[in-house]
Motif scaffolding. Structure first.
Motif, short mmCIF file in Angstrom:
data_model
loop_
_atom_site.label_atom_id
_atom_site.label_comp_id
_atom_site.label_asym_id
_atom_site.label_seq_id
_atom_site.Cartn_x
_atom_site.Cartn_y
_atom_site.Cartn_z
N GLY A 272 0.79 -1.24 0.00
CA GLY A 272 0.00 0.00 0.00
C GLY A 272 0.81 1.27 0.00
N LYS A 273 2.16 1.16 0.10
CA LYS A 273 2.98 2.39 0.11
C LYS A 273 3.29 2.80 -1.33
CE LYS A 273 5.11 1.61 4.58
NZ LYS A 273 6.36 1.35 5.31
N LEU A 274 3.19 4.09 -1.61
CA LEU A 274 3.41 4.56 -2.98
C LEU A 274 4.78 5.22 -3.16
CD1 LEU A 274 -0.09 6.08 -3.82
CD2 LEU A 274 0.71 3.76 -4.12
N GLY A 275 5.49 5.45 -2.08
CA GLY A 275 6.84 5.99 -2.22
C GLY A 275 6.90 7.50 -2.05
N VAL A 276 8.06 8.06 -2.40
CA VAL A 276 8.31 9.49 -2.21
C VAL A 276 8.56 10.13 -3.58
CG1 VAL A 276 9.85 11.21 -1.18
CG2 VAL A 276 9.32 9.11 0.07
N PHE A 277 7.90 11.25 -3.82
CA PHE A 277 8.10 12.02 -5.06
C PHE A 277 8.84 13.29 -4.63
CE2 PHE A 277 5.54 13.63 -9.02
CZ PHE A 277 6.68 14.19 -9.54
N TRP A 278 10.12 13.36 -5.00
CA TRP A 278 11.01 14.41 -4.51
C TRP A 278 10.98 15.62 -5.43
CZ3 TRP A 278 13.75 14.99 -0.14
CH2 TRP A 278 14.73 16.00 -0.12
N HIS A 279 10.85 16.81 -4.84
CA HIS A 279 10.92 18.05 -5.62
C HIS A 279 11.92 19.01 -5.01
CE1 HIS A 279 7.03 16.67 -7.07
NE2 HIS A 279 7.02 17.61 -7.99
N THR A 280 12.59 19.77 -5.86
CA THR A 280 13.37 20.89 -5.35
C THR A 280 12.43 22.09 -5.23
OG1 THR A 280 13.96 21.44 -7.62
CG2 THR A 280 15.55 20.13 -6.38
N GLN A 281 12.90 23.11 -4.53
CA GLN A 281 12.05 24.29 -4.32
C GLN A 281 11.74 24.96 -5.66
OE1 GLN A 281 13.64 26.77 -1.31
NE2 GLN A 281 11.79 27.97 -1.06
N GLY A 282 10.48 25.37 -5.83
CA GLY A 282 10.11 26.10 -7.04
C GLY A 282 9.93 25.23 -8.28
N SER A 283 9.87 23.90 -8.08
CA SER A 283 9.78 23.02 -9.26
C SER A 283 8.34 22.55 -9.51
CB SER A 283 10.72 21.83 -9.11
OG SER A 283 10.31 21.01 -8.02
N GLY A 284 7.37 23.22 -8.88
CA GLY A 284 5.97 22.95 -9.24
C GLY A 284 5.36 21.75 -8.54
N LYS A 285 5.67 21.61 -7.24
CA LYS A 285 5.16 20.44 -6.50
C LYS A 285 3.64 20.40 -6.44
CE LYS A 285 5.84 20.59 -2.13
NZ LYS A 285 6.51 20.57 -0.83
N SER A 286 3.01 21.54 -6.18
CA SER A 286 1.55 21.52 -6.03
C SER A 286 0.88 21.15 -7.35
CB SER A 286 1.02 22.85 -5.50
OG SER A 286 1.45 23.92 -6.30
N LEU A 287 1.46 21.57 -8.48
CA LEU A 287 0.90 21.18 -9.78
C LEU A 287 1.11 19.69 -10.05
CD1 LEU A 287 1.67 24.25 -12.04
CD2 LEU A 287 -0.58 23.34 -11.51
N SER A 288 2.25 19.15 -9.63
CA SER A 288 2.46 17.70 -9.77
C SER A 288 1.35 16.96 -9.02
CB SER A 288 3.82 17.28 -9.18
OG SER A 288 4.87 17.85 -9.91
N MET A 289 0.98 17.48 -7.85
CA MET A 289 -0.08 16.84 -7.06
C MET A 289 -1.43 16.93 -7.78
SD MET A 289 1.16 18.22 -3.34
CE MET A 289 0.16 17.22 -2.26
N VAL A 290 -1.67 18.06 -8.44
CA VAL A 290 -2.91 18.22 -9.21
C VAL A 290 -2.94 17.21 -10.37
CG1 VAL A 290 -4.20 19.77 -10.75
CG2 VAL A 290 -3.29 20.65 -8.59
N PHE A 291 -1.84 17.12 -11.12
CA PHE A 291 -1.78 16.18 -12.25
C PHE A 291 -1.99 14.74 -11.75
CE2 PHE A 291 0.99 19.58 -14.31
CZ PHE A 291 0.03 19.94 -15.25
N TYR A 292 -1.38 14.44 -10.59
CA TYR A 292 -1.49 13.08 -10.03
C TYR A 292 -2.94 12.79 -9.62
CZ TYR A 292 -0.13 8.90 -7.38
OH TYR A 292 0.00 7.62 -6.92
N ALA A 293 -3.57 13.74 -8.94
CA ALA A 293 -4.96 13.55 -8.51
C ALA A 293 -5.87 13.32 -9.72
CB ALA A 293 -5.43 14.76 -7.71
N HIS A 294 -5.59 14.05 -10.79
CA HIS A 294 -6.37 13.92 -12.03
C HIS A 294 -6.23 12.51 -12.61
CE1 HIS A 294 -7.69 14.66 -16.18
NE2 HIS A 294 -6.51 14.26 -16.59
N LEU A 295 -4.99 12.01 -12.67
CA LEU A 295 -4.76 10.70 -13.26
C LEU A 295 -5.25 9.56 -12.38
CD1 LEU A 295 -1.32 11.06 -15.03
CD2 LEU A 295 -3.42 10.25 -16.07
N LEU A 296 -5.22 9.77 -11.05
CA LEU A 296 -5.70 8.71 -10.14
C LEU A 296 -7.19 8.43 -10.36
CD1 LEU A 296 -4.00 9.47 -6.71
CD2 LEU A 296 -3.71 7.43 -8.11
N GLN A 297 -7.92 9.44 -10.79
CA GLN A 297 -9.36 9.23 -10.99
C GLN A 297 -9.61 8.23 -12.11
OE1 GLN A 297 -11.73 12.98 -10.62
NE2 GLN A 297 -9.71 13.85 -10.26
N ASP A 298 -8.68 8.16 -13.08
CA ASP A 298 -8.80 7.15 -14.15
C ASP A 298 -8.29 5.80 -13.66
OD1 ASP A 298 -9.90 8.85 -15.96
OD2 ASP A 298 -8.00 9.41 -16.89
N ALA A 299 -7.21 5.83 -12.88
CA ALA A 299 -6.58 4.58 -12.45
C ALA A 299 -7.43 3.85 -11.41
CB ALA A 299 -5.19 4.87 -11.88
#
Length: 389
Positions: A272-299
């Motif tokens: 059940g663990k999905l791991g760690v998605f590492w971001h540097t500062q200013g690299s758009g982490k919140s948008l990565s989360m939005v894209f992920y949430a969008h794709l999870l709805q299909d998965a």
């Protein structure tokens, strides 16, 4: 990469039976391929509905800005074009006609990929010749401006692209990807981006060292599966701050989010663990989360996505970002006000959705909040959650 490549300069014949079926150099939608796609992808469609779909797709308000036109066209490309269906009882209802088959990117009968070199395009006052325009089912989705390798890439932006915006704006009504390159360096962005927001596409997979040359970008973006995946799942329009910004995922977001989807698909192997998605500062982490949430709805079938932070200001900030992207996510997120509220949201009968909560709504030794199997937790900077509690 399997695209049909044609040279138009001094070769294109206009007319319905001409090279691309354009009746004039002002035309930018290749109707021949567009209508064929409508008929192939929507076996139920009538001639009247084909005409209606094309009229809807081509028309726009004369007062609309280029960005407004582009956003409207993008919605049709992603979700289909509404057409009128007459019922036997005389009533009518709306039906969607799809124009790209996102599920079968490599089926050449269903998706026709065409790259045209040196195409003449006329505006109301000016005439231009573009380097490369890429069409899928007749829709001009890709614009590539090329320079000699001795010329700075920025020249492609300042000398050509901005000029085309003024002189042949219709080229960008449907555009999804703008590429600029001198062969050695290549950059990509979307309509409305200033030059500093054109980004490199260095890697085809996370393991690679990376290269900024044009070939890497073409392989990374124009491979048919990637092109349609990016088009469907990694472009969004952000309306925060009173203006519209069109955003394309950056290379690391695209690779990382797709890796995270794979981790979800293999979740049983990792308990059940999905791991760690590492971001540097200013690299758009919140948008990565939005894209992920969008794709999870299909998965996942109607998942509940819990976004957890350990600061109230971060919770508010992320919640605002997700709310701005509600259209893209096709739902409005909810902030849990208390532990009881969170529990009731998780217990809700139709408990799908995106819920925001802070870390301190949980305590050690508490009862389990929910036994459901389709909850995905995204913890952002909730480091205290990783100390074994």
């Amino acid at each position: 990469l399997g695209w049909q490549v044609e040279l138009a300069y001094n070769q294109e014949v206009l007319g319905e039976n001409g090279t691309f079926g354009r009746s004039s150099y002002k035309d930018i939608l290749l109707v021949r391929y567009f209508q064929k796609a409508l008929r192939t992808l929507n076996p139920w469609i009538t001639d009247a509905q084909v005409t209606e779909a094309q009229n809807t797709f081509e028309k726009h308000l004369s007062s609309a800005s280029l960005m407004q036109i582009n956003e409207e066209k993008y919605a049709y490309i992603r979700d289909g074009i509404p057409v009128t269906e007459k019922k036997p009882n005389g009533q009518t209802e709306e039906k969607r006609a799809i124009i790209i088959d996102f599920q079968h990117p490599n089926d050449m009968e269903r998706n026709h990929f065409l790259a045209v070199k040196e195409m003449k395009i006329h505006g109301d006052l000016y005439r231009r010749r573009t380097d490369i325009v890429g069409f899928v089912n007749g829709i001009p989705l890709l614009f590539i401006e090329l320079k000699k390798n001795s010329v700075d890439v920025q020249n492609a932006y300042t000398d050509n692209y901005t000029d085309y915006l003024d002189t042949i704006p219709q080229l960008f009504y449907y555009n999804a990807f703008l590429m600029l390159s001198n062969g050695v360096e290549a950059k990509v962005a979307t309509l409305g981006s200033k030059y500093e927001f054109f980004h490199e596409w260095k890697r085809l997979s996370e393991q690679e060292q990376g290269s900024v040359a044009l070939e890497t970008m073409l392989r990374g973006i124009c491979k048919k599966e990637n092109f349609l995946d990016l088009l469907e799942n990694f472009i969004l329009f952000d309306h925060s701050g009173g203006k519209t910004v069109k955003i394309l995922a950056r290379n690391h977001q695209y690779l990382g989010v797709n890796e995270a989807v794979k981790a979800y698909e293999a979740r049983k192997l990792n308990n059940g663990k999905l791991g760690v998605f590492w971001h540097t500062q200013g690299s758009g982490k919140s948008l990565s989360m939005v894209f992920y949430a969008h794709l999870l709805q299909d998965a996942l079938d109607s998942p509940t996505i819990v976004v957890m932070t350990d600061r109230i200001d971060l919770d508010d900030q992320l919640y605002a970002q997700f709310s701005q992207c509600a259209d893209f996510l096709r739902q409005t997120p909810v902030q849990a006000e208390s532990k009881e509220h969170l529990k009731s949201l998780l217990d809700g009968r139709s408990a799908n959705g995106i819920i925001f909560t802070t870390m301190f709504k949980f305590e050690r030794g508490e009862k389990v909040l929910s036994e459901r199997r389709n909850i995905v937790v995204m913890a952002d900077e909730a480091h205290r959650g990783q100390y074994g509690f």
